[in-house]
Design an enzyme around this catalytic site. Structure first.
Site, PDB file in Angstrom:
ATOM      1  N   HIS A  87       0.814  -1.221   0.000  1.00  0.00           N
ATOM      2  CA  HIS A  87       0.000   0.000   0.000  1.00  0.00           C
ATOM      3  C   HIS A  87       0.849   1.273   0.000  1.00  0.00           C
ATOM      4  O   HIS A  87       0.336   2.360  -0.249  1.00  0.00           O
ATOM      5  CB  HIS A  87      -1.000  -0.010   1.167  1.00  0.00           C
ATOM      6  CG  HIS A  87      -0.425   0.301   2.507  1.00  0.00           C
ATOM      7  ND1 HIS A  87      -0.070  -0.669   3.413  1.00  0.00           N
ATOM      8  CD2 HIS A  87      -0.161   1.474   3.128  1.00  0.00           C
ATOM      9  CE1 HIS A  87       0.380  -0.109   4.517  1.00  0.00           C
ATOM     10  NE2 HIS A  87       0.337   1.205   4.374  1.00  0.00           N
ATOM     11  N   ASP A 110       0.144  -7.646   1.492  1.00  0.00           N
ATOM     12  CA  ASP A 110       0.556  -6.240   1.554  1.00  0.00           C
ATOM     13  C   ASP A 110       2.084  -6.103   1.573  1.00  0.00           C
ATOM     14  O   ASP A 110       2.635  -5.266   2.283  1.00  0.00           O
ATOM     15  CB  ASP A 110      -0.052  -5.535   2.767  1.00  0.00           C
ATOM     16  CG  ASP A 110       0.007  -4.008   2.630  1.00  0.00           C
ATOM     17  OD1 ASP A 110       0.232  -3.531   1.501  1.00  0.00           O
ATOM     18  OD2 ASP A 110      -0.149  -3.311   3.638  1.00  0.00           O
ATOM     19  N   SER A 163       4.755   2.533   7.729  1.00  0.00           N
ATOM     20  CA  SER A 163       4.343   1.430   6.863  1.00  0.00           C
ATOM     21  C   SER A 163       5.517   0.920   6.037  1.00  0.00           C
ATOM     22  O   SER A 163       6.199   1.689   5.360  1.00  0.00           O
ATOM     23  CB  SER A 163       3.238   1.878   5.912  1.00  0.00           C
ATOM     24  OG  SER A 163       2.009   1.955   6.559  1.00  0.00           O
TER      25      SER A 163
END
Length: 535
Positions: A161, A191, A265
């Site tokens: 993402h 992911d 992230s």
């Protein structure tokens, strides 16, 4: 409260009310049992150069891996100014001809993550050059994330993402070097993504830990780029294992209280030996900021996916060719073992590995390739991590007896297409009189009933036309329009088949009869129900 992929952040003040307390004297703790907090300064010095900041430019602000900070964030001015500086950097403002947009499936944003039907394909953009020339720098949205180097030649792991829908990807090293990156491959189901830079010298790489050995309570350290504050370090523990946060079919996250926020992230979660034990991916937060509940993809899963992306540019997962159903206590009793555990097969893909091996709908898979199967999720992970083409031993519980089977796994990406195209044989024979049993009315599938309940001509079984409010069928959620496809392990083609099976089970002294039903005959809704013969 929402689950987030670290795309929204806010800070909240924590207020504690003073509460009168009374204390009971206790013996002084022995000095030999006192555990000091770890000093990680030397470890940080060693690991910092291996963690990178990733800045991304995307055409679609709704699909970007991150956005500007919320208006109520105290860091908003700093954060927005940081993004402007990143966007305005000389190397960042490259000519449009260098853009390498990722034209694959849409990645998650904010709190929701969507699966990518074309996972892992790193195909070039097939748009005309004139379309690229129309993309002006001012139309791009900037976002940031983290990553870490796994190969001295420039391979970097991050979150899918973070780089989703990217037009430009730039990597900022700890020494200030700014490098252009290209996508190697990505996987929306876990992911995870891999990107590549081309440095003029070898880069400091880190190694993966064996995440199976990670223990709840062990110290871990997160390094990343929260709010654009690159090289930020936070310390905590592994708070839990095996968390399912409903982000994908292979959810098996570590939970940690090490502070992770927007921008973390794709960053690494290290153990105290300096090995990557997980990749920070999501946070659980009522406010949008860190509240000490973060989630990381375990290193073993990351390494498996990264290796495939590097080798093939896409994932190549094992495929069994079954549809699974949650095993409930009454269904377990209906299978002949009230204490049974495992993954219940609700349907078989025609032509798939399971059908070729002799697996059947109604089988309870208890072990796979020598490992006990606890539930559906554990089986999915085992199969997905097994090599395509490998022959594995499978133990099933079938009508109260264990059977051993051998299955040669297919490839998931091909199997998904096969399952979508699967067709059923059309029913034959005239309709008969409805059967009244177990609080429902069951009829043959006539042309009129197919039209009334919108059931495809290819669907085979017996149709439930009415359900009484206080009957056994109603208790288990059976409704008018459901198609009974199987009962007591046998296929159903007529209402009489259902009546005969119920009668046989009753005469055999059984308390429960198992039926495979689906609404309007759709395979995607197939499920087993265990109906009590006596109320």
């Amino acid at each position: 409260m929402r689950m987030r992929t670290m795309a929204m952040v806010s800070l909240a003040a924590l207020m504690l009310a003073a509460v009168p307390m009374s204390f009971t004297p206790a013996r002084a703790q022995s000095a030999t049992t006192v555990q000091m907090l770890p000093d990680v300064a030397d470890l940080v010095d060693k690991l910092l150069p291996s963690v990178v900041e990733i800045s991304v430019q995307s055409k679609d602000p709704d699909k970007a891996g991150g956005e500007a900070a919320p208006d109520n964030n105290p860091f908003k001015d700093f954060f927005d100014e940081f993004l402007k500086r990143k966007k305005g950097a000389p190397d960042q403002g490259q000519s449009d001809k260098d853009a390498k947009p990722d034209d694959q499936g849409k990645a998650p944003d904010g709190s929701e993550k969507k699966e990518d039907d074309k996972q892992g394909d790193a195909k070039p953009d097939d748009k005309k050059d004139s379309d690229k020339d129309s993309i002006l720098p001012d139309s791009l949205v900037s976002s940031m994330g983290s990553g870490f180097i796994i190969d001295p030649q420039g391979l970097i792991v991050t979150n899918n993402h973070v780089i989703a829908d990217a037009v430009n990807i730039r990597v900022h090293l700890q020494d200030g070097t700014l490098l252009k990156a290209e996508l190697v491959g990505h996987d929306a189901k876990t992911d995870i993504a891999v990107i590549r830079v081309k440095p003029d010298h070898e880069l400091p790489a880190v190694t993966f830990a064996d995440s199976e050995k990670a223990r709840i309570g062990q110290w871990v350290m997160a390094i990343g780029n929260p709010f654009g504050l690159g090289g930020s370090v936070s310390l905590g523990i592994i708070s839990a294992r095996g968390r399912n946060i409903n982000q994908g079919p292979y959810d098996d996250y570590f939970q940690t209280d090490a502070a992770i926020n927007k921008g973390n992230s794709g960053g690494p979660l290290f153990d105290m030996q300096g090995n990557v034990v997980g990749v920070n991916t999501a946070i659980f937060s009522p406010s949008g900021g860190s509240v000490g509940i973060g989630f990381s993809v375990p290193a073993n899963e990351v390494k498996n996916v990264a290796d495939q992306l590097i080798k093939f540019g896409e994932t190549r997962r094992g495929w069994l060719g079954v549809k699974l159903q949650t095993l409930t206590p009454d269904v377990a009793e209906g299978l002949g073992d009230a204490k049974a555990k495992g993954a219940l097969v609700a349907d078989i893909t025609v032509g798939g590995p399971a059908e070729k091996s002799g697996l059947k709908a109604g089988d309870l898979i208890e072990s796979f390739d020598g490992h006990d199967v606890k539930d559906n999720r554990s089986l999915q992970r085992m199969v997905g991590q097994t090599a395509v083409g490998k022959e594995v031993d499978v133990t099933v519980l079938r009508q109260g007896k264990q059977e051993q089977l051998k299955v040669t796994l297919g490839r998931l990406e091909e199997g998904e297409k096969m399952a979508a195209a699967q067709e059923k044989t059309p029913p034959a024979g005239p309709a008969a009189a409805p059967q009244q049993l177990l609080g429902m009315s069951v009829s043959d599938l006539s042309a009129d009933l197919r039209s009334k309940f919108k059931i495809d001509d290819k669907v085979k079984g017996a149709l439930v036309t009415e359900v009484t409010a206080d009957g056994a069928a109603s208790e288990k959620g059976v409704a008018a329009g459901d198609v009974i496809k199987e009962i007591a392990g046998q296929p159903v083609t007529t209402a009489q088949d259902v009546a005969d099976a119920v009668d046989a089970a009753s005469k055999a002294g059984k308390n429960i009869v198992m039926m495979l039903v689906s609404h309007a005959g759709q395979d995607s809704d197939a499920r087993y129900v265990a109906l009590k013969l006596k109320k």
